[in-house]
Design a protein around this motif. Structure first.
Motif, PDB file in Angstrom:
ATOM      1  N   LEU A  42      16.322 -48.222  44.463  1.00  0.00           N
ATOM      2  CA  LEU A  42      16.355 -49.240  43.281  1.00  0.00           C
ATOM      3  C   LEU A  42      17.795 -49.674  42.929  1.00  0.00           C
ATOM      4  N   ASN A  43      18.665 -48.363  42.708  1.00  0.00           N
ATOM      5  CA  ASN A  43      19.840 -48.434  42.204  1.00  0.00           C
ATOM      6  C   ASN A  43      20.817 -49.504  43.136  1.00  0.00           C
ATOM      7  N   ARG A  44      20.450 -49.531  44.610  1.00  0.00           N
ATOM      8  CA  ARG A  44      21.331 -49.807  45.561  1.00  0.00           C
ATOM      9  C   ARG A  44      20.775 -51.620  45.734  1.00  0.00           C
ATOM     10  N   LEU A  45      19.526 -51.948  45.200  1.00  0.00           N
ATOM     11  CA  LEU A  45      19.035 -53.107  45.465  1.00  0.00           C
ATOM     12  C   LEU A  45      19.769 -54.084  44.403  1.00  0.00           C
ATOM     13  N   ASP A  46      20.385 -55.220  45.134  1.00  0.00           N
ATOM     14  CA  ASP A  46      20.935 -56.244  44.281  1.00  0.00           C
ATOM     15  C   ASP A  46      19.731 -57.645  44.460  1.00  0.00           C
ATOM     16  N   SER A  47      19.181 -57.945  43.457  1.00  0.00           N
ATOM     17  CA  SER A  47      18.176 -58.816  43.617  1.00  0.00           C
ATOM     18  C   SER A  47      18.866 -60.227  43.867  1.00  0.00           C
ATOM     19  N   ASP A  48      20.152 -60.441  43.569  1.00  0.00           N
ATOM     20  CA  ASP A  48      20.789 -61.736  44.023  1.00  0.00           C
ATOM     21  C   ASP A  48      21.278 -61.802  45.369  1.00  0.00           C
ATOM     22  N   LYS A  49      21.164 -60.933  46.073  1.00  0.00           N
ATOM     23  CA  LYS A  49      21.898 -60.761  47.360  1.00  0.00           C
ATOM     24  C   LYS A  49      21.401 -59.833  48.156  1.00  0.00           C
ATOM     25  N   LEU A  50      20.798 -60.056  49.333  1.00  0.00           N
ATOM     26  CA  LEU A  50      20.330 -59.069  50.262  1.00  0.00           C
ATOM     27  C   LEU A  50      21.560 -59.038  51.415  1.00  0.00           C
ATOM     28  N   ALA A  51      21.699 -57.743  51.647  1.00  0.00           N
ATOM     29  CA  ALA A  51      22.681 -57.525  52.890  1.00  0.00           C
ATOM     30  C   ALA A  51      22.397 -58.446  54.168  1.00  0.00           C
ATOM     31  N   GLN A  52      23.357 -58.667  54.736  1.00  0.00           N
ATOM     32  CA  GLN A  52      23.366 -59.638  56.109  1.00  0.00           C
ATOM     33  C   GLN A  52      22.843 -58.776  57.155  1.00  0.00           C
ATOM     34  N   SER A  53      21.875 -59.325  58.091  1.00  0.00           N
ATOM     35  CA  SER A  53      21.082 -58.554  58.980  1.00  0.00           C
ATOM     36  C   SER A  53      22.327 -58.215  59.994  1.00  0.00           C
ATOM     37  N   SER A  54      23.572 -58.652  60.287  1.00  0.00           N
ATOM     38  CA  SER A  54      24.480 -58.291  61.013  1.00  0.00           C
ATOM     39  C   SER A  54      25.207 -57.153  60.774  1.00  0.00           C
ATOM     40  N   SER A  55      25.083 -56.874  59.439  1.00  0.00           N
ATOM     41  CA  SER A  55      25.722 -55.663  58.919  1.00  0.00           C
ATOM     42  C   SER A  55      25.066 -54.270  59.443  1.00  0.00           C
ATOM     43  N   ASN A  56      25.919 -53.667  60.487  1.00  0.00           N
ATOM     44  CA  ASN A  56      25.030 -52.415  60.966  1.00  0.00           C
ATOM     45  C   ASN A  56      25.773 -51.004  60.834  1.00  0.00           C
ATOM     46  N   SER A  57      26.779 -51.140  59.917  1.00  0.00           N
ATOM     47  CA  SER A  57      27.445 -49.718  59.683  1.00  0.00           C
ATOM     48  C   SER A  57      26.468 -48.808  59.346  1.00  0.00           C
ATOM     49  N   GLU A  58      26.898 -47.424  59.974  1.00  0.00           N
ATOM     50  CA  GLU A  58      25.973 -46.514  59.573  1.00  0.00           C
ATOM     51  C   GLU A  58      25.955 -45.906  58.321  1.00  0.00           C
ATOM     52  N   ASP A  59      26.932 -45.955  57.606  1.00  0.00           N
ATOM     53  CA  ASP A  59      27.045 -45.823  56.126  1.00  0.00           C
ATOM     54  C   ASP A  59      26.563 -46.749  55.189  1.00  0.00           C
ATOM     55  N   ARG A  60      26.134 -47.947  55.701  1.00  0.00           N
ATOM     56  CA  ARG A  60      25.862 -48.953  54.886  1.00  0.00           C
ATOM     57  C   ARG A  60      25.271 -48.589  53.516  1.00  0.00           C
ATOM     58  N   ARG A  61      25.557 -49.178  52.452  1.00  0.00           N
ATOM     59  CA  ARG A  61      25.229 -48.960  51.165  1.00  0.00           C
ATOM     60  C   ARG A  61      24.099 -50.005  50.380  1.00  0.00           C
ATOM     61  N   ASN A  62      23.929 -51.085  51.086  1.00  0.00           N
ATOM     62  CA  ASN A  62      23.097 -52.227  50.877  1.00  0.00           C
ATOM     63  C   ASN A  62      21.909 -52.320  51.966  1.00  0.00           C
ATOM     64  N   PHE A  63      20.880 -52.409  51.335  1.00  0.00           N
ATOM     65  CA  PHE A  63      19.588 -52.631  52.458  1.00  0.00           C
ATOM     66  C   PHE A  63      19.473 -53.817  52.931  1.00  0.00           C
ATOM     67  N   LEU A  64      19.081 -53.990  54.360  1.00  0.00           N
ATOM     68  CA  LEU A  64      18.737 -55.149  54.918  1.00  0.00           C
ATOM     69  C   LEU A  64      17.269 -55.643  54.404  1.00  0.00           C
ATOM     70  N   ALA A  65      16.961 -56.802  54.474  1.00  0.00           N
ATOM     71  CA  ALA A  65      15.598 -57.265  53.932  1.00  0.00           C
ATOM     72  C   ALA A  65      14.397 -56.370  54.732  1.00  0.00           C
ATOM     73  N   TRP A  66      14.552 -56.279  56.134  1.00  0.00           N
ATOM     74  CA  TRP A  66      13.559 -55.621  56.876  1.00  0.00           C
ATOM     75  C   TRP A  66      13.342 -54.115  56.609  1.00  0.00           C
ATOM     76  N   GLU A  67      14.438 -53.409  56.015  1.00  0.00           N
ATOM     77  CA  GLU A  67      14.390 -52.128  55.560  1.00  0.00           C
ATOM     78  C   GLU A  67      13.525 -52.269  54.444  1.00  0.00           C
ATOM     79  N   LEU A  68      13.889 -53.078  53.576  1.00  0.00           N
ATOM     80  CA  LEU A  68      13.028 -53.272  52.242  1.00  0.00           C
ATOM     81  C   LEU A  68      11.638 -53.356  52.477  1.00  0.00           C
ATOM     82  N   SER A  69      11.268 -54.008  53.482  1.00  0.00           N
ATOM     83  CA  SER A  69       9.860 -53.951  53.817  1.00  0.00           C
ATOM     84  C   SER A  69       9.218 -52.821  54.292  1.00  0.00           C
ATOM     85  N   ILE A  70      10.022 -52.130  55.119  1.00  0.00           N
ATOM     86  CA  ILE A  70       9.536 -50.750  55.510  1.00  0.00           C
ATOM     87  C   ILE A  70       9.222 -49.738  54.111  1.00  0.00           C
ATOM     88  N   LEU A  71      10.351 -49.884  53.220  1.00  0.00           N
ATOM     89  CA  LEU A  71      10.113 -49.115  52.090  1.00  0.00           C
ATOM     90  C   LEU A  71       8.986 -49.395  51.263  1.00  0.00           C
TER      91      LEU A  71
END
Length: 198
Positions: free
Chosen positions: A39-68
């Protein structure tokens, strides 16, 4: 333990929640902290871009949110289990709806048919379909699923079952959520459900 989760990547958080949900392991104290961090990492105004694949990425991708969201529904964690669960699910729906209102499609934000079906099923199980954000997201899911089914002539069985369960409930409890589902699509989903259950 809360500080430890701050160092985790988004992928780590998703994997732990998904694994526990698949195994149906109710590790409530740990998951409460995990979802609070999500919840702390989730910015409701901007979802992380799906092209962002850094292993230490701090923002969730939309499909990851659907899994959670799916993991939360599978373990049936609601506000009764901790406010972080309720706040997280509401913010996920708000984030997706904001992206749709900005003119982005589900495809643009990396939410495919599986994730859409997961979202519809999760919001049904968690009974979180009563907000305008949820109603808009669900209506968009059913509209896209029907269009895709008409175009391809088929829908994956698992998706059909998840969508049918949601549609069946929404017809009585949230008609605005399924207004975009044509009658033929409703019949198609119902037939798939009864065929499987027979």
């Amino acid at each position: 333990m809360e500080e430890q989760f701050r160092a985790w990547s988004c992928a780590d958080i998703v994997q732990v929640a998904l694994s526990l949900a698949h195994a149906r392991l109710d590790q409530l104290p740990m998951l409460r902290l995990l979802y609070a961090e999500a919840l702390n990492r989730l910015d409701s105004d901007k979802l992380a871009q799906s092209s962002s694949n850094s292993e230490d990425r701090r923002n969730f991708l939309a499909w990851e949110l659907s899994i959670l969201l799916w993991a939360q529904a599978r373990l049936h964690f609601t506000s009764a289990n901790g406010e972080a669960f309720h706040a997280f699910s509401r913010k996920v729906v708000m984030s997706i709806n904001n992206a749709l209102k900005q003119g982005l499609s589900f495809s643009d934000i990396g939410v495919g048919p599986q994730e859409q079906a997961n979202i519809a099923w999760s919001l049904t199980v968690l009974e979180l379909y009563d907000s305008p954000d949820a109603s808009n997201v669900l209506a968009a899911i059913f509209k896209e699923a029907a269009a895709s089914c008409r175009e391809q002539g088929v829908i994956q069985l698992e998706h059909a079952h998840q969508l049918w369960q949601a549609l069946f409930l929404f017809e009585d409890h949230c008609t605005s959520c399924v207004e975009s589902a044509p009658e033929w699509f409703r019949d198609y989903l119902q037939d798939k459900w009864y065929l499987e259950k027979a």
